[in-house]
Design a protein around this motif. Sequence first.
Motif, PDB file in Angstrom:
ATOM      1  N   CYS A   1       1.016  -1.066  -0.358  1.00 17.47           N
ATOM      2  CA  CYS A   1      -0.547  -0.064   0.148  1.00 17.47           C
ATOM      3  C   CYS A   1       0.723   1.083   0.559  1.00 17.47           C
ATOM      4  N   ARG A   2       2.020   1.309   0.799  1.00 24.65           N
ATOM      5  CA  ARG A   2       2.393   2.703   0.889  1.00 24.65           C
ATOM      6  C   ARG A   2       3.491   2.592  -0.509  1.00 24.65           C
ATOM      7  N   GLU A   3       4.033   1.556  -1.260  1.00 23.59           N
ATOM      8  CA  GLU A   3       4.832   1.954  -2.052  1.00 23.59           C
ATOM      9  C   GLU A   3       3.603   2.070  -3.498  1.00 23.59           C
ATOM     10  N   ILE A   4       2.568   1.487  -3.343  1.00 22.44           N
ATOM     11  CA  ILE A   4       1.430   2.555  -4.306  1.00 22.44           C
ATOM     12  C   ILE A   4       1.256   3.547  -4.292  1.00 22.44           C
ATOM     13  N   ARG A   5       0.933   3.931  -3.203  1.00 20.68           N
ATOM     14  CA  ARG A   5       0.775   5.270  -2.774  1.00 20.68           C
ATOM     15  C   ARG A   5       1.544   6.728  -2.906  1.00 20.68           C
ATOM     16  N   LYS A   6       2.711   6.288  -3.640  1.00 21.47           N
ATOM     17  CA  LYS A   6       4.201   7.025  -3.268  1.00 21.47           C
ATOM     18  C   LYS A   6       3.844   7.354  -5.113  1.00 21.47           C
ATOM     19  N   SER A   7       2.937   6.659  -5.917  1.00 23.94           N
ATOM     20  CA  SER A   7       2.658   7.011  -7.411  1.00 23.94           C
ATOM     21  C   SER A   7       1.282   7.207  -8.016  1.00 23.94           C
ATOM     22  N   SER A   8       0.253   6.654  -7.056  1.00 26.16           N
ATOM     23  CA  SER A   8      -1.063   6.200  -7.094  1.00 26.16           C
ATOM     24  C   SER A   8      -1.606   6.622  -6.553  1.00 26.16           C
ATOM     25  N   LYS A   9      -3.395   6.976  -6.847  1.00 28.15           N
ATOM     26  CA  LYS A   9      -3.766   7.425  -6.527  1.00 28.15           C
ATOM     27  C   LYS A   9      -5.132   6.264  -6.567  1.00 28.15           C
ATOM     28  N   ILE A  10      -5.376   5.515  -7.097  1.00 26.27           N
ATOM     29  CA  ILE A  10      -6.142   3.860  -7.029  1.00 26.27           C
ATOM     30  C   ILE A  10      -6.316   3.812  -5.772  1.00 26.27           C
TER      31      ILE A  10
ATOM     32  N   LEU B   1      -5.258   2.297   7.069  1.00 27.13           N
ATOM     33  CA  LEU B   1      -6.025   3.056   6.150  1.00 27.13           C
ATOM     34  C   LEU B   1      -4.899   4.280   6.350  1.00 27.13           C
ATOM     35  N   GLU B   2      -3.623   4.675   7.144  1.00 25.40           N
ATOM     36  CA  GLU B   2      -2.964   5.865   7.189  1.00 25.40           C
ATOM     37  C   GLU B   2      -1.997   5.540   6.338  1.00 25.40           C
ATOM     38  N   VAL B   3      -1.790   4.028   6.286  1.00 23.25           N
ATOM     39  CA  VAL B   3      -0.572   4.278   4.911  1.00 23.25           C
ATOM     40  C   VAL B   3      -1.973   4.897   3.828  1.00 23.25           C
ATOM     41  N   GLY B   4      -3.142   4.837   3.577  1.00 22.08           N
ATOM     42  CA  GLY B   4      -3.328   5.169   2.845  1.00 22.08           C
ATOM     43  C   GLY B   4      -4.786   4.299   1.928  1.00 22.08           C
TER      44      GLY B   4
ATOM     45  N   ILE C   1      -0.124  18.757  -3.912  1.00 23.09           N
ATOM     46  CA  ILE C   1       0.809  17.503  -3.066  1.00 23.09           C
ATOM     47  C   ILE C   1      -0.788  16.846  -3.660  1.00 23.09           C
ATOM     48  N   THR C   2      -0.148  14.983  -3.486  1.00 21.89           N
ATOM     49  CA  THR C   2      -0.678  14.554  -3.943  1.00 21.89           C
ATOM     50  C   THR C   2      -1.845  13.662  -3.189  1.00 21.89           C
ATOM     51  N   LEU C   3      -3.058  13.641  -3.197  1.00 21.56           N
ATOM     52  CA  LEU C   3      -3.652  13.266  -2.323  1.00 21.56           C
ATOM     53  C   LEU C   3      -4.525  11.795  -3.176  1.00 21.56           C
ATOM     54  N   THR C   4      -5.262  11.122  -1.836  1.00 21.09           N
ATOM     55  CA  THR C   4      -5.782  10.069  -2.297  1.00 21.09           C
ATOM     56  C   THR C   4      -8.256  10.161  -3.001  1.00 21.09           C
ATOM     57  N   PRO C   5      -8.252   9.621  -3.127  1.00 19.62           N
ATOM     58  CA  PRO C   5      -9.622  10.149  -3.519  1.00 19.62           C
ATOM     59  C   PRO C   5     -10.454  10.666  -2.712  1.00 19.62           C
ATOM     60  N   THR C   6     -10.304   9.165  -0.657  1.00 24.06           N
ATOM     61  CA  THR C   6     -10.831   9.802   0.000  1.00 24.06           C
ATOM     62  C   THR C   6     -10.261  10.807   0.960  1.00 24.06           C
ATOM     63  N   GLU C   7      -9.027  11.468   0.701  1.00 21.75           N
ATOM     64  CA  GLU C   7      -8.058  12.554   0.951  1.00 21.75           C
ATOM     65  C   GLU C   7      -8.734  13.808   0.147  1.00 21.75           C
ATOM     66  N   PHE C   8      -9.338  13.953  -0.829  1.00 19.85           N
ATOM     67  CA  PHE C   8      -9.475  15.268  -1.353  1.00 19.85           C
ATOM     68  C   PHE C   8     -11.083  15.146  -0.966  1.00 19.85           C
ATOM     69  N   LYS C   9     -11.819  14.388  -0.881  1.00 23.10           N
ATOM     70  CA  LYS C   9     -13.211  15.208  -0.636  1.00 23.10           C
ATOM     71  C   LYS C   9     -13.534  15.538   0.917  1.00 23.10           C
ATOM     72  N   LEU C  10     -12.223  14.594   1.673  1.00 25.90           N
ATOM     73  CA  LEU C  10     -12.399  15.224   3.381  1.00 25.90           C
ATOM     74  C   LEU C  10     -12.169  16.379   3.133  1.00 25.90           C
ATOM     75  N   LEU C  11     -10.925  16.602   2.470  1.00 22.90           N
ATOM     76  CA  LEU C  11     -10.484  18.367   2.389  1.00 22.90           C
ATOM     77  C   LEU C  11     -11.709  19.353   1.937  1.00 22.90           C
ATOM     78  N   LEU C  12     -12.198  18.966   0.763  1.00 20.05           N
ATOM     79  CA  LEU C  12     -12.740  19.342   0.109  1.00 20.05           C
ATOM     80  C   LEU C  12     -14.284  19.908   0.969  1.00 20.05           C
ATOM     81  N   THR C  13     -14.884  18.814   1.521  1.00 19.27           N
ATOM     82  CA  THR C  13     -16.160  18.887   2.720  1.00 19.27           C
ATOM     83  C   THR C  13     -15.452  20.378   3.272  1.00 19.27           C
TER      84      THR C  13
END
Length: 230
Positions: free
Chosen positions: A65-74, A92-95, A153-165
Amino acid sequence: MAESILLVDDEEKVLDFMCSFLRNEGFNIATAQSGKEALEKIKTFHPSLVVLDWMMPDMNGIDVCREIRKSSKIGIIMVTAKSDELDKIIGLEVGADDYITKPSSLRELLARIRSVLRRIGDNSITKDDEKLVRDEIIMSVSQCRVWKNNQEITLTPTEFKLLLTLAEKPGIVYSRLQLLKSALEDELLNVERTVDAHISRLRKKIEDDPSHPKYIQTVYGFGYRFGDQL
């Protein structure tokens, strides 16, 4: 066009079971039986979502999961036999976007897959190029991108929606339950501490000092708010 899902588990029977079910539900499926194989498959298969087993012999799901999150928002759903809440929070904390505990039904897995894919899809809805500016942070609603001091800043979809809300209404306090329902849009995530895990990861990305946040502030006994002086 069918959504593509990568299933990662070192047990072939488990993969066959999930693969058959999800293909019948209309998904395009690829499989991997190790963490290293999963990382290679992502490069060629380009899945929308990964269902990732925690316990694997060569490379555990947390490291993958950590490796995926270095380059991807999937989307990432962590599958674990660990029932302790702390273990789920670590995922959840690792992405990871969600988790599911073994043993679970295929119908529950399907519901969680659809929920995460819906979250990703909601983030890709095209609008006019609406920009939200809060102090040093700029958010592009149409592109689902975030910049701070002109650095993306690279955010996951979940992080983006939280920040936007939170950022859309500075100063308004949201309870954890409200954030689960409005930002994550998921009735299945019924453990409110999942919000704390996502907030913690988000703070590490956008705050100068995550231990003294100025953007996402904790309102003790209530929940979170975006700083109203920004």
